[in-house]
Design a protein around this motif. Structure first.
Motif, PDB file in Angstrom:
ATOM      1  N   UNK A 102       0.827  -1.206   0.000  1.00  0.00           N
ATOM      2  CA  UNK A 102       0.000   0.000   0.000  1.00  0.00           C
ATOM      3  C   UNK A 102       0.859   1.252   0.000  1.00  0.00           C
ATOM      4  N   UNK A 103       1.951   1.233   0.770  1.00  0.00           N
ATOM      5  CA  UNK A 103       2.850   2.386   0.807  1.00  0.00           C
ATOM      6  C   UNK A 103       3.487   2.615  -0.562  1.00  0.00           C
ATOM      7  N   UNK A 104       3.870   1.525  -1.243  1.00  0.00           N
ATOM      8  CA  UNK A 104       4.473   1.664  -2.569  1.00  0.00           C
ATOM      9  C   UNK A 104       3.467   2.229  -3.573  1.00  0.00           C
ATOM     10  N   UNK A 105       2.208   1.773  -3.492  1.00  0.00           N
ATOM     11  CA  UNK A 105       1.176   2.303  -4.385  1.00  0.00           C
ATOM     12  C   UNK A 105       0.923   3.785  -4.139  1.00  0.00           C
ATOM     13  N   UNK A 106       0.899   4.185  -2.855  1.00  0.00           N
ATOM     14  CA  UNK A 106       0.693   5.597  -2.532  1.00  0.00           C
ATOM     15  C   UNK A 106       1.862   6.440  -3.025  1.00  0.00           C
ATOM     16  N   UNK A 107       3.086   5.915  -2.886  1.00  0.00           N
ATOM     17  CA  UNK A 107       4.261   6.650  -3.368  1.00  0.00           C
ATOM     18  C   UNK A 107       4.243   6.784  -4.880  1.00  0.00           C
ATOM     19  N   UNK A 108       3.812   5.707  -5.562  1.00  0.00           N
ATOM     20  CA  UNK A 108       3.727   5.754  -7.018  1.00  0.00           C
ATOM     21  C   UNK A 108       2.681   6.753  -7.472  1.00  0.00           C
ATOM     22  N   UNK A 109       1.533   6.762  -6.789  1.00  0.00           N
ATOM     23  CA  UNK A 109       0.472   7.714  -7.129  1.00  0.00           C
ATOM     24  C   UNK A 109       0.930   9.152  -6.908  1.00  0.00           C
ATOM     25  N   UNK A 110       1.628   9.389  -5.799  1.00  0.00           N
ATOM     26  CA  UNK A 110       2.135  10.737  -5.521  1.00  0.00           C
ATOM     27  C   UNK A 110       3.169  11.163  -6.542  1.00  0.00           C
ATOM     28  N   UNK A 111       4.007  10.215  -6.969  1.00  0.00           N
ATOM     29  CA  UNK A 111       5.023  10.529  -7.980  1.00  0.00           C
ATOM     30  C   UNK A 111       4.386  10.870  -9.312  1.00  0.00           C
ATOM     31  N   UNK A 112       3.355  10.106  -9.691  1.00  0.00           N
ATOM     32  CA  UNK A 112       2.658  10.394 -10.948  1.00  0.00           C
ATOM     33  C   UNK A 112       1.965  11.747 -10.900  1.00  0.00           C
ATOM     34  N   UNK A 113       1.358  12.068  -9.752  1.00  0.00           N
ATOM     35  CA  UNK A 113       0.709  13.367  -9.604  1.00  0.00           C
ATOM     36  C   UNK A 113       1.727  14.496  -9.679  1.00  0.00           C
ATOM     37  N   UNK A 169       4.590  14.375 -11.329  1.00  0.00           N
ATOM     38  CA  UNK A 169       5.016  14.477 -12.728  1.00  0.00           C
ATOM     39  C   UNK A 169       3.995  15.242 -13.561  1.00  0.00           C
ATOM     40  N   UNK A 170       2.711  15.015 -13.286  1.00  0.00           N
ATOM     41  CA  UNK A 170       1.675  15.731 -14.040  1.00  0.00           C
ATOM     42  C   UNK A 170       1.719  17.223 -13.732  1.00  0.00           C
ATOM     43  N   UNK A 171       1.996  17.572 -12.474  1.00  0.00           N
ATOM     44  CA  UNK A 171       2.094  18.995 -12.111  1.00  0.00           C
ATOM     45  C   UNK A 171       3.296  19.627 -12.789  1.00  0.00           C
ATOM     46  N   UNK A 172       4.436  18.877 -12.833  1.00  0.00           N
ATOM     47  CA  UNK A 172       5.623  19.411 -13.477  1.00  0.00           C
ATOM     48  C   UNK A 172       5.402  19.601 -14.967  1.00  0.00           C
ATOM     49  N   UNK A 173       4.703  18.617 -15.587  1.00  0.00           N
ATOM     50  CA  UNK A 173       4.431  18.725 -17.031  1.00  0.00           C
ATOM     51  C   UNK A 173       3.530  19.911 -17.311  1.00  0.00           C
ATOM     52  N   UNK A 174       2.516  20.122 -16.462  1.00  0.00           N
ATOM     53  CA  UNK A 174       1.610  21.251 -16.630  1.00  0.00           C
ATOM     54  C   UNK A 174       2.336  22.593 -16.467  1.00  0.00           C
ATOM     55  N   UNK A 175       3.257  22.666 -15.524  1.00  0.00           N
ATOM     56  CA  UNK A 175       4.013  23.903 -15.316  1.00  0.00           C
ATOM     57  C   UNK A 175       4.958  24.174 -16.491  1.00  0.00           C
ATOM     58  N   UNK A 176       5.535  23.090 -17.048  1.00  0.00           N
ATOM     59  CA  UNK A 176       6.449  23.256 -18.176  1.00  0.00           C
ATOM     60  C   UNK A 176       5.712  23.715 -19.427  1.00  0.00           C
ATOM     61  N   UNK A 177       4.480  23.212 -19.638  1.00  0.00           N
ATOM     62  CA  UNK A 177       3.719  23.618 -20.816  1.00  0.00           C
ATOM     63  C   UNK A 177       3.193  25.044 -20.666  1.00  0.00           C
TER      64      UNK A 177
END
Length: 280
Positions: free
Chosen positions: A259-270, A272-280
């Motif tokens: 569960x901790x690994x899934x939460x970390x993966x979800x947070x990492x994906x979120x 990355x999406x914020x970084x991509x949005x800021x870059x665009x």
């Protein structure tokens, strides 16, 4: 000026400390009051409760082929049964008052926890007494009759026996036996709760638990030998559930890590999406 500042800091810290002490006193009063009321109730019904605890002994006599309408227990000192009732009332008082005591501990600790920490701690507060009751039920319905059957099998009774040797337990020793078994099994059944909490805090991993499996098996038999009466039935009866609960603890730790690994993966994906949005 520095001395004045230090005095101001002491004055600021004194009020919260005093509030904590008052809160602690309130929680202790509630917990002690709950225990005292439960103690009085159990002492008033001590004989009925003791008779209820003797039922596994009656089952054991039936298993041993010595079925009678009643079983005989004795006390050899005038005050023995009175103190046995007090001990029984204290034991029953702690069991009955445990939900209130645990609630008061939680209410004292909860204000210092974050909301997610309180939500994570609450299931264990519920699971702990349930697991204790499961262990106590296992003792009452199975292991106590088995242990008493083992002791009854050592009797020499009947017309063919050269020497008549029969079991006539003292009330204090019988209560000590069944209380020891209930406490031992109740504490052992907390193993999944403890391992899950340690895994949540990161102090323990499933790999470490699995790697110490052989050591845990040896420790389980050693602890069973210390906590239970010196007979193989109760020792094996406690050691085997301990090993099974250890395996359940490993599984719980793996679930926490997954569960901790899934939460970390979800947070990492979120992220990355914020970084991509800021870059665009």
């Amino acid at each position: 000026m520095s001395a004045t500042n230090e005095e101001d800091e002491v004055e600021k810290s004194a009020a919260p400390l005093l509030e904590h002490l008052i809160e602690l006193r309130t929680r202790l009063m509630w917990a002690i009051g709950a225990f005292f009321i439960a103690f009085l109730v159990c002492f008033f019904f001590a004989k009925q409760i003791f008779n209820l605890l003797v039922i596994p002994f009656q089952w054991a006599t039936e298993w041993a082929g010595l079925a009678t309408d009643k079983v005989d227990l004795i006390y050899t000192a005038p005050q023995e049964f009175f103190f046995t009732q007090i001990k029984l009332a204290m034991f029953g008082g702690i069991v009955l008052a445990f939900p209130m005591i645990a609630t008061q501990i939680y209410k004292f600790v909860a204000p210092g926890l974050y909301r997610n920490e309180r939500m994570a701690f609450l299931p264990f507060l519920i699971a702990s007494p349930i697991l204790f009751l499961i262990g106590a039920a296992l003792v009452y319905f199975f292991f106590t009759p088995m242990v008493m059957w083992f002791f009854l099998s050592m009797q020499q009774v009947g017309p063919d026996a050269e020497v008549q040797i029969s079991l006539l337990p003292r009330v204090s020793e019988y209560l000590s036996l069944i209380m020891t078994l209930i406490l031992s099994f109740g504490l052992v059944f907390q193993l999944p709760v403890v391992t899950t909490l340690l895994a949540k805090t990161g102090l323990l991993t499933s790999e470490a638990l699995a790697g110490k499996r052989k050591v845990a098996i040896v420790v389980a038999f050693v602890v069973a030998a210390v906590l239970t009466p010196p007979d193989p039935v109760s020792q094996i009866g406690l050691a085997l559930p301990t090993i099974l609960l250890y395996e359940i603890g490993i599984w719980c730790a793996r679930m926490v890590e997954r569960k901790r690994a899934e939460e970390a993966k979800t947070a990492e994906e979120a992220s990355d999406e914020v970084d991509d949005g800021a870059a665009s």
